[in-house]
Design a protein around this motif. Structure first.
Motif, short mmCIF file in Angstrom:
data_model
loop_
_atom_site.label_atom_id
_atom_site.label_comp_id
_atom_site.label_asym_id
_atom_site.label_seq_id
_atom_site.Cartn_x
_atom_site.Cartn_y
_atom_site.Cartn_z
N SER A 37 0.81 -1.22 0.00
CA SER A 37 0.00 0.00 0.00
C SER A 37 0.85 1.27 0.00
O SER A 37 0.32 2.36 -0.26
N ASP A 39 3.04 1.93 -2.16
CA ASP A 39 3.27 2.27 -3.56
C ASP A 39 1.91 2.50 -4.23
O ASP A 39 1.18 1.56 -4.52
N LYS A 40 1.58 3.76 -4.45
CA LYS A 40 0.26 4.12 -5.00
C LYS A 40 0.00 3.47 -6.35
O LYS A 40 -1.10 2.99 -6.60
N ASN A 41 0.99 3.43 -7.23
CA ASN A 41 0.79 2.84 -8.56
C ASN A 41 0.49 1.35 -8.49
O ASN A 41 -0.40 0.85 -9.17
N THR A 43 -0.75 -0.25 -5.92
CA THR A 43 -2.05 -0.40 -5.28
C THR A 43 -3.18 -0.16 -6.28
O THR A 43 -4.14 -0.94 -6.35
N GLU A 44 -3.08 0.90 -7.06
CA GLU A 44 -4.11 1.19 -8.06
C GLU A 44 -4.20 0.08 -9.11
O GLU A 44 -5.28 -0.32 -9.51
#
Length: 67
Positions: A37, A39-41, A43-44
């Protein structure tokens, strides 16, 4: 979605069908585990894969996605 989870929509619906056909099994829910979580990319990307696999879900699943 891997490890012990499903890898495709086809596999998801196959498992769903098997569960629904068994009188002694009750499907209470499904989920994904966000493994990184921070790492935003990643996670998305993972959440998009989860949505793709579960989209057009049988109405009896009543999947609710957070906004």
């Amino acid at each position: 979605m891997n490890r012990l989870g499903v890898k495709s929509r086809k596999e998801f619906y196959s498992i769903y069908k098997t569960i629904k056909e068994e009188n002694n099994l009750i499907l209470e829910g499904i989920y994904t585990h966000i493994y990184n979580s921070a790492d935003k990319n990643l996670t998305e990307n993972q959440f998009e894969r989860f949505e793709e696999i579960t989209k057009d879900n049988p109405s009896s699943l009543n999947i609710i996605f957070p906004e």
